[in-house]
Structure formats: structure tokens, C-alpha cells
Design an enzyme around this catalytic site. Structure first.
Site, PDB file in Angstrom:
ATOM      1  N   ALA A 786      11.063  -4.295  -6.812  1.00  0.00           N
ATOM      2  CA  ALA A 786      12.291  -3.632  -7.220  1.00  0.00           C
ATOM      3  C   ALA A 786      12.683  -2.615  -6.156  1.00  0.00           C
ATOM      4  O   ALA A 786      11.985  -1.624  -5.950  1.00  0.00           O
ATOM      5  CB  ALA A 786      12.096  -2.941  -8.567  1.00  0.00           C
ATOM      6  N   PHE A 805      19.763   0.836  -7.597  1.00  0.00           N
ATOM      7  CA  PHE A 805      18.459   0.341  -8.057  1.00  0.00           C
ATOM      8  C   PHE A 805      18.593  -1.027  -8.708  1.00  0.00           C
ATOM      9  O   PHE A 805      19.541  -1.289  -9.453  1.00  0.00           O
ATOM     10  CB  PHE A 805      17.875   1.346  -9.067  1.00  0.00           C
ATOM     11  N   HIS A 806      17.629  -1.915  -8.398  1.00  0.00           N
ATOM     12  CA  HIS A 806      17.559  -3.240  -9.017  1.00  0.00           C
ATOM     13  C   HIS A 806      16.195  -3.366  -9.686  1.00  0.00           C
ATOM     14  O   HIS A 806      15.173  -3.430  -9.021  1.00  0.00           O
ATOM     15  CB  HIS A 806      17.743  -4.343  -7.968  1.00  0.00           C
ATOM     16  N   SER A 807      16.187  -3.436 -11.003  1.00  0.00           N
ATOM     17  CA  SER A 807      14.929  -3.543 -11.754  1.00  0.00           C
ATOM     18  C   SER A 807      14.346  -4.946 -11.637  1.00  0.00           C
ATOM     19  O   SER A 807      15.028  -5.897 -11.222  1.00  0.00           O
ATOM     20  CB  SER A 807      15.181  -3.205 -13.220  1.00  0.00           C
TER      21      SER A 807
END
Length: 950
Positions: A786, A805-807
Site C-alpha cells: 500500500a 493513499f491506496h489501501s
């Protein structure tokens, strides 16, 4: 016999050196008079630039001095007009001095001299204030023409040691000054360092002095001329040798000595350019197929079956079938023409059909190029030119992507509407094939006999495979290795523009070195240096890593002629079959290290780009071992290269030099201006959005950057986070979707973590200066990594943090829980106002949502009543939120755009009060364009309208 004139026959006579003296004095007077008058009348105004003024900046640049104000501009223009007469006379006398029978180079140099004179008039009389674009076009043309003018004058210099000495000094000072000039310009433009522009100005003025001084040296040569034109030494009749003649006599039989100075034939340079263009088409098709393949697992979210198309490169295995080699040799032109179907693939609307056509084209072009090399194995000069065409074709491919902001204009994912040059590219390709393949293939008499040492066919194939993978993975785009070493703001290393031109230069220099010095390029010492470069590239950031990248690029291109020459000594089915098999293996290997969560066996190589690099260099080392054997006998028995072969070789170097000049011009034209302004600065509004862009491929497999740019601009977004944006791998075409967006929209850009950090990518584009940024890899013990960017932006004088942000994916809840805690602590530790632009994979008010929106993080949801979210969220703290909207994406991607509006500097209200759009000041509203049915499939949806708060 021509009549001889006595002294008394001349009505007016003066020595030719006075032409040079007059040119020098008047040219210097033009610049110095403008400087003196400008300093006397407008000193504070001409030292002022867009960032600083006096006393930080205290010396004016050339452009500010000669182009901005009256009367200094008039002084300059009057004197520069007076310079034109002596200038044309200087060029004419230089041609008379250097012209020789059957020599075209003096004519070319004279033409370049006239062109420089005309373009000088262009940027002189069309100032940047009058027309910035045309001023730049004339200026760039002038600077680009300076290189062939300087080199041509040096090559044609009469054998006057004093003049040659001064000419070399002036040329060395001129080109040496370009390095600090560019450095301080970047310090001023990008880093905004006080006083940097003054230092830049000194080097800019030095360029003027050296440029005029270089031409002033002609006074030493023109002493032999007397006008009305009396040639008292017979120089113009070829009775005096030039430096080039003397050097040619001394260097006869050496590899470089006879490269230049031979007869020049336009037909042969057209042949060379056609060969290079064929190489460009090869690399276009090679890089296009993986992009098309990538589309299918992207939409299937896993293995789709279409991935098998990558084995199209294994087509040289067909040479194992009896008769195929003979048939391919006799029908080589047909094979090249069939491979052009790959350029026609864009005409097929169905993605699967485009993939099938490109696969066929790739298999055909691999057979065609293998045939070209193998059929010329007995003719060393012809084999060398084929390898040069192949290598320069790679450089041309990289330059084309550099010019088109990382999209190849002939790929099947582009067309006329989104930046493609398909039709003109196909027309040129057909001409290039018909021109370059018209000559019959021969096998000369210097082919290594069967009793000679050939080395190992298997190791030669493995070496070629490693070499080919290194080229495709890291050298098909000038920004790929730069993205490896980029580590956020402030800028401490190279940026894609202009430093991509350095990568291209290193590639060209390496190819030339490997051609002229194959023994050194194929040595273990060179392999060690190349391995050291690979190590620095893999392990270091900023300039240290980039120096390793340049070393690696130089070595890979230098060893390419050695490896191919070794490989053709064996059966093509063995060496090139094995080589392309190794390439396919390495391609999967370097995808598996990041796609480990979606592919079988992926966890075994998870996050091991270092393993990929080590394996690549070991493969190349195997090829070096085999080449050391197979090329040793050839080196001992190698015949001197004939003057004709050296002349043919020179044409490829001319083409390469022209391409290098083109790359420098592209770097200049694309240099970031950094004069960006938010859309509603008067209202101190910051519009921020989040969008998952699916790697820049739309639902129909077309490149989507243009459509993305249009909707972002129409939504008036000042700051946007882009997710699934890292395309710097073979399977994604080694692209950077942010470059075209940032340049067209006028935005700063931060991308990261880089492709060697094994994420699908996050990027931040901002109208506001990025003061600092840090890249994060969040805890991911099981699933995909992530990425996050934590940046501090200067918004109207106030520092505001933005996190993109990319989970992790839905299947790994523990990863997502750990990531939510990490990010919550990160946001909570910031004392500044903060906005989170994110992909969270959670439902509102449930689960990890309550970790992101919590007392620990201090964050609020931009609209907690929006129940229809699962992935994208906009959170904020310590800011005044005024608006929120969701905009449909049409067919650009599979995810909508979410946008929030914030007012910077106003205190955040205690109450959550909704208001009507009619009560919102116009400058704080969302564009009305997207109401109702919207435009091009983009409209406000879910709520059918934006939401606003006090």
C-alpha cells in the site's frame, strides 16, 4: 588558365581578416551596448525575475537585457542588423576557404551557417514579449544549429595550428559552459534558489562571448584572402591541406580516423535513416504488445488467458524447421512489410483483435530482424550497420516517447484524437522498408569458418535474452530509471524533463563506443563497471542512483553490438530462440515481484527487484563469456575496414547526432515553467480530488491521458491524487501518465514510491508548490503493498498537508487493519491542516473507517452521510470545508472522481450547516457544466448535485 591580378590591378583591396574583425566588433557592440544602457536606465527592472529581485538578483540575463525594454532593445537590434552583412560574408568566405572537389561537407556547413544567421534574426526581432513561442523556436533552432556549425568548422579547419588551437578552446568553453548554465537554470526555475538566476546570467553572457569568439578565430584563416577577391595563397583552389586531410593521412587504417571527411551522398544517408526507422518500428511493436496484454488481466483482476500472447517473440524458434531460414532470407522485405500490420492494429476497435494483430506483427518482426543479422554474418560492415540501425532505433523510440510525454505515437492504444501519428508513421515505415530492404543480402568472405571457436550457443542466447530484457525494461523510456531514483520533494536528483535527455545521450554514447571499441565493450572490466552501475541504480536514490543509471545505460548499449555479433555465429533457432525465451522469463519475473498477490507462485519472488537485476546481469555475463570466445578469432584475423564501409558507418552516426539534437530540443521545449496558479486564488479556494485512473487505459483500451486532462481542467481541480498510476514496467509500456497531465494543466507532480518499490503507484498533482514530500510503504504482511505520499503544500502562504493513499485489497483484512493504524498515526502526528485523498476499501461508519476517522487521527469525513462509498474517501482536519461532489467517469476508468472544496485561512466552523448552491459565492461553486446530463458522460451523480456547507 585563370588570369593573375597584379597589385596595381585592384581598385579596392582589403584583407579578409577585416570581415572577421568587423563581425566580432559589431556583434559584441550589440550585446554590450544593450547591457550598458539597460543597467544605466532600468537596472532594478532587468534584474527582476518571477521569483526574486534586487539585491538577491543583481546581474541581468541576456534575454532580459536585449528584449524587454526601450531603448536597450533598440541598441541591440540596430547593431545586430549591422552584424548581418559581415556575418553572411564570413560564411561565404569560409565556404570559399574550405570547398574542395567532390566534397559535400563544406556546402552543408555553409548552409548551417546561413540558417544560424537567419534564426538569429528571428529571436532578435521577435522577442519573448512579442511572441514567446516563436522566440523560443528561433532560439532553439539557433542553439541546435550551433553544434553542427562548430563541429563542421573544426573538421574543415585549414592546417593552421594557431587557429585550430583557439577554435578548440572556444568550442570547449562554449559547450562546457552549458553544464553550469543548465544547473543554475534548474536551481532558479525548479528549486527557486535566491541568486541562482544571477549565476545563470553570468554563464549565459559567457556563451555569447564564446560563440562570437569562435567565429572571430576566422581572422587567422582569412589572412590568406584579399578582397576584391584575390586568393594570394591558392587556398580556395585546393592547394592547401586542411586539418581533416592531415588527420586522415595520419589516422589511415584506424577505426575512427576515416569516419568523417569522406564523400557525402544523400542517397546513402536516406538508406541509413530508413534502416534506423525500421529499427524504430521494431521497438514500437516490441513495446506495444505488453501494453495490450496488460489490458486483459487489468479488467479480469487476475490471469485472463490473453497473457500467452507474449510468447510471440519466440518466433525465431521456427528456424529449426528445414527451409524456413532460406525462405526468410529470400523474402526478407516481405517479412518487414508484414510486420507493419502492428502499426495498422489501431484500426481495430475490438481490443482482442488489436492484440492478435500486434502479436502476429511481433512474431514477424522478430523473425525479420533475426534473419537480417544472420544473413549478414559473413559481411562484418553490413552486420555492423544492421546492429547500429537496431540500436539507434531503440534510441529513436525513447526520443519519440520523450517528445510525446511517454506515449509512443505509433502504438495501437493511440489514434489521431489522443495524440497518435499513426498514418504518417505507417507511410514512413512503408518507405523505409522499400528503401532499406532493396539491396540483396550477401555472405562475404570474412565469416568465421566452422573450425573456429564459436563459444557456447546456449550462453550466447542467454546473454542476448538478458541484454534484450535490460533494454526493454529500462531503456525504452528516458524517465524509467529516473523514477527509480526519485524520492520526493525537495528535488535532490534528476527529473524526467530535462534529465531524460542525459539518459538518451548515455545510450547513444554507449552504442558508438561499443561499435568502435568492441573488445573493450565486451571485456570483463566493462561488465564489472556495468554491474556497478546496476547496483547503484537499484540501491541508491537521487543523483547517486542516477549516475549508476547512466553507467548502466552506457554499458548495455555498448555491449549490444558485441552480443549480437557473437549470437549470429550460431544457429538462429538456438541463440535467438533461447534469447527470447529468457526475455519472456525475465518479463514474467519482473511482473511477478509486484503482482505477487494475483499470480501463482508470486509470494516466492515478492518485492525482489534486486533478484531481477542480479539475474539480468548474470545472463549478460553468460553472453560476455561466450562472446569472449566467439569474437576472439575474429578480432585476431579482422581485416581493416575499407574507406567505403567507414563512410557508410558515418551516416548512421549522423542520424544518431541528429536524434541527440532532437532530444535536447525536446528537453528545452518541455522544461517545466513552474508558474502555476490555482483556479480561484482570489477566493483562496483549494479544490482537491481523488481518482483511481486504471493505469491510463480506458475501458476500450485507448490511452486516456487526454480525456483525463480535460475533465480535471473542467472540474477546476487544484490538487488531485491519482491511484493505480505506476506504469514504469514492460507490461505497462514504461509510461508515466502524470507527465502529460502536469504539463498541460500546469501542476507540480510527485509520483511514488517508485517502480522498484513494488506498488501499483500513487501520484500527487498540485497547482500549489510542493514544499516537502515523503513516500511511505504501509504494513502489508500478506497482500499487495500500500503506497502513500505525505506532502506539505504552500497554499496561499499557509502550509497544508495532503496524503494520497491506496489501501490493500479486500481479501487481506489484516493488512488493511495494520494500514489503517499506520495512517491514522501518521495523520494524527501532523500539526498542520491535512486532507486525505484515499482508497480505503471500507464502508462508511464501519470497521477500519472508525480508525481513519477518529480522535487519534483528528480527521473528519467530508460527508459522513454519503452512504454509497466503498473505496474512495476524502477526509480532512483543521480546514473549512465548503463543498463535495462525485462525478461519473464515463469510460475512462472504472472509478468515479470525488472532489472537495476547502477555503484556506478561514477558521473551521463548529456546526455542520448545509446550504443551497444559490447561497454559495460563485468562486466557491463547482462548475455548472456537470449538472443534469453533464458533458461527455461526466456528470454529478449519486446526489445529482454537489453538496455545500457554510
Amino acid at each position: 588558365m585563370a588570369p593573375r591580378y597584379k597589385d596595381g590591378d585592384a581598385v579596392v583591396a582589403f584583407n579578409g581578416k577585416w570581415v572577421s574583425y568587423t563581425h566580432t566588433v559589431v556583434a559584441y557592440a550589440a550585446f554590450l551596448s544593450a547591457l550598458i544602457v539597460g543597467v544605466a536606465l532600468h537596472y532594478h527592472k532587468i534584474v527582476q525575475n518571477e521569483h526574486y529581485g534586487y539585491p538577491d538578483e543583481w546581474f541581468p540575463s541576456v534575454s532580459a537585457t536585449i528584449g524587454d525594454r526601450y531603448p536597450e532593445r533598440s541598441f541591440f537590434q540596430v547593431f545586430i542588423a549591422m552584424t548581418s552583412g559581415p556575418r553572411f560574408a564570413l560564411v561565404f568566405l569560409w565556404y570559399i576557404l574550405t570547398a574542395r572537389p567532390n566534397s559535400t561537407l563544406p556546402k552543408i556547413v555553409a548552409g548551417v551557417g546561413i540558417f544560424r544567421t537567419l534564426t538569429c534574426g528571428g529571436w532578435t526581432y521577435v522577442t519573448s514579449t512579442d511572441d514567446h513561442d516563436w522566440h523560443d523556436i528561433f532560439m532553439i533552432s539557433y542553439l541546435v544549429a550551433t553544434l553542427p556549425w562548430t563541429l563542421g568548422c573544426l573538421a574543415l579547419s585549414p592546417n593552421n595550428r594557431r587557429a585550430v588551437k583557439y577554435r578548440k578552446i572556444m568550442a570547449g568553453l562554449f559547450f562546457g559552459t552549458l553544464v553550469p548554465l543548465i544547473y543554475y537554470f534548474i536551481q532558479h526555475k525548479v528549486h527557486k534558489v535566491p541568486g541562482a538566476y544571477t549565476k545563470y546570467a553570468f554563464f549565459e553572457w559567457a556563451l555569447i562571448l564564446f560563440d562570437v569568439g569562435f567565429d572571430a578565430v576566422t581572422a587567422l584563416d582569412f589572412e590568406g584572402f584579399e578582397l576584391v577577391v584575390r586568393d594570394i595563397k591558392g587556398i580556395s583552389r585546393g592547394q592547401s591541406k586542411t586539418t581533416a586531410d592531415t588527420v586522415l593521412e595520419k589516422e589511415k587504417g584506424k577505426s575512427v580516423g576515416n569516419t568523417f571527411g569522406e564523400g557525402f551522398f544523400w542517397t546513402e544517408i536516406v538508406d541509413a535513416a530508413s534502416d534506423v526507422y525500421n529499427g524504430f518500428v521494431f521497438w514500437t511493436i516490441v513495446t506495444a504488445l505488453p501494453v495490450l496484454v496488460w489490458y486483459f488481466p487489468l479488467w479480469h483482476m487476475g490471469i485472463s488467458g490473453y497473457e500467452v500472447a507474449i510468447v510471440a517473440v519466440l518466433s525465431p524458434i521456427l528456424f529449426a524447421i528445414p527451409g524456413v531460414k532460406y525462405a526468410a532470407t529470400k523474402n526478407l522485405r516481405l517479412l518487414h512489410l508484414l510486420s507493419l500490420l502492428g502499426l495498422l492494429a489501431y484500426r481495430f476497435q475490438d481490443p482482442a483483435n488489436r492484440l492478435f494483430v500486434t502479436s502476429f506483427a511481433l512474431s514477424t518482426t522478430c523473425v525479420a530482424w533475426t534473419t537480417s543479422w544472420f544473413s549478414e554474418r559473413g559481411n562484418t560492415p553490413r552486420l555492423e550497420t544492421r546492429i547500429l540501425a537496431w540500436g539507434i532505433g531503440l534510441i529513436m523510440s525513447s526520443i519519440a516517447k520523450f517528445a510525446c510525454r511517454t506515449n509512443n505515437p505509433l502504438w495501437p492504444i493511440v489514434h489521431a484524437e489522443n495524440g497518435g501519428w499513426n498514418k504518417i508513421g505507417i507511410a514512413l515505415a512503408v518507405f523505409a522498408v522499400l528503401r532499406s530492404q532493396r539491396r540483396s543480402l550477401t555472405s562475404g568472405n570474412d565469416f568465421l569458418p566452422s573450425s573456429g571457436k564459436k563459444g557456447s550457443a546456449i550462453l550466447a542466447g542467454v546473454g542476448f535474452g538478458g541484454l534484450f530484457f535490460a533494454m526493454v525494461s529500462l531503456l525504452t523510456d528516458s524517465s524509467t530509471m529516473i523514477s527509480w531514483v526519485w524520492d520526493g520533494y525537495p528535488i535532490r536528483g534528476p527529473i524526467a524533463v530535462p534529465h531524460g535527455a542525459l539518459t538518451i545521450f548515455a545510450m547513444g554514447a554507449g552504442l558508438i563506443y561499443g561499435t568502435f571499441h568492441p573488445a573493450a565493450a565486451g571485456s570483463w572490466t566493462a561488465f564489472g563497471i556495468g554491474s556497478l552501475g546496476a547496483t547503484f541504480l537499484t540501491c541508491f536514490h537521487h543523483w547517486s542512483g542516477f549516475y549508476g543509471a547512466l553507467t548502466f545505460a552506457f554499458y548495455i548499449m555498448a555491449v549490444a553490438p558485441v552480443m549480437v555479433t557473437s549470437a549470429v555465429k550460431h544457429s538462429p533457432a538456438t541463440t535467438f530462440g533461447i534469447g527470447f525465451f529468457v526475455y519472456v522469463f525475465m518479463l514474467l519475473f519482473h511482473v511477478w515481484v509486484v503482482a505477487y498477490a494475483f499470480v501463482p507462485g508470486g509470494p516466492l519472488v515478492r518485492e525482489h527487484t534486486d533478484w531481477v537485476m542480479i539475474t539480468t546481469m548474470l545472463c549478460i555475463g553468460a553472453g560476455v563469456f561466450s562472446a569472449a570466445i566467439s569474437n576472439s578469432s575474429r578480432t585476431r584475423t579482422r581485416k581493416p575496414i575499407s574507406p567505403n564501409s567507414k563512410r557508410v558507418r558515418s551516416y548512421y552516426i549522423y542520424v544518431l547526432a541528429a536524434l541527440q539534437l532532437l532530444s535536447v530540443s525536446v528537453a528545452y521545449l518541455r522544461f517545466p515553467t513552474n508558474d502555476y496558479k490555482p483556479y480561484h486564488a482570489e477566493d483562496k479556494v483549494a479544490t482537491m480530488g481523488i481518482w483511481t485512473v486504471h493505469f491510463g487505459l480506458d475501458n476500450d483500451m485507448w490511452s486516456s491521458e487526454g480525456r483525463m486532462r480535460q475533465v480535471i481542467e473542467e472540474l477546476e481541480i487544484d490538487v488531485i491524487g491519482l491511484l493505480e498510476s505506476d506504469n514504469q514496467r514492460i507490461i505497462m509500456g514504461n509510461k508515466d501518465v502524470t507527465q502529460s497531465l502536469a504539463e498541460d494543466l500546469g501542476m507540480y507532480v510527485d509520483f511514488g514510491p517508485g517502480p522498484n518499490k513494488h506498488t501499483w503507484g500513487a501520484a500527487l498533482l498540485s497547482k500549489f508548490p510542493i514544499v516537502n514530500s515523503t513516500h511511505h510503504l504501509l504494513p502489508s504482511p500478506v497482500g499487495e503493498l500500500a503506497p502513500a505520499i505525505h506532502a506539505t503544500l504552500d497554499m496561499y502562504g499557509e502550509m497544508v498537508d495532503v496524503v494520497v493513499f491506496h489501501s490493500g485489497q479486500e481479501e487481506d483484512p489484516e493488512d488493511r487493519r495494520l494500514q489503517s493504524e499506520y495512517l491514522s498515526n501518521l495523520m494524527g502526528s501532523s500539526p498542520r491542516p491535512l486532507v486525505l485523498l484515499s482508497y480505503l476499501v471500507t464502508r462508511p461508519l464501519e470497521g477500519n473507517y472508525n480508525t481513519y476517522v477518529s480522535e487519534r487521527s483528528g480527521m473528519k469525513d467530508i460527508d459522513s452521510s454519503d452512504w454509497d462509498r466503498w473505496c474512495e474517501y476524502v477526509l480532512y482536519k483543521n480546514l473549512k470545508r465548503t463543498g463535495y461532489a462525485r462525478i461519473s467517469r464515463d469510460s475512462i476508468t472504472d472509478t468515479e472522481i470525488q472532489v472537495g472544496k476547502f477555503v484556506i485561512g478561514d477558521p473551521a466552523p463548529e456546526d455542520d450547516v448545509r446550504i443551497l448552491e444559490s447561497d454559495v459565492p460563485v468562486g466557491r461553486r463547482f462548475p455548472a457544466l456537470f449538472h443534469g446530463e453533464g458533458v461527455r458522460g461526466h456528470r454529478y451523480h449519486v446526489f445529482d448535485e454537489p453538496r455545500y456547507w457554510l
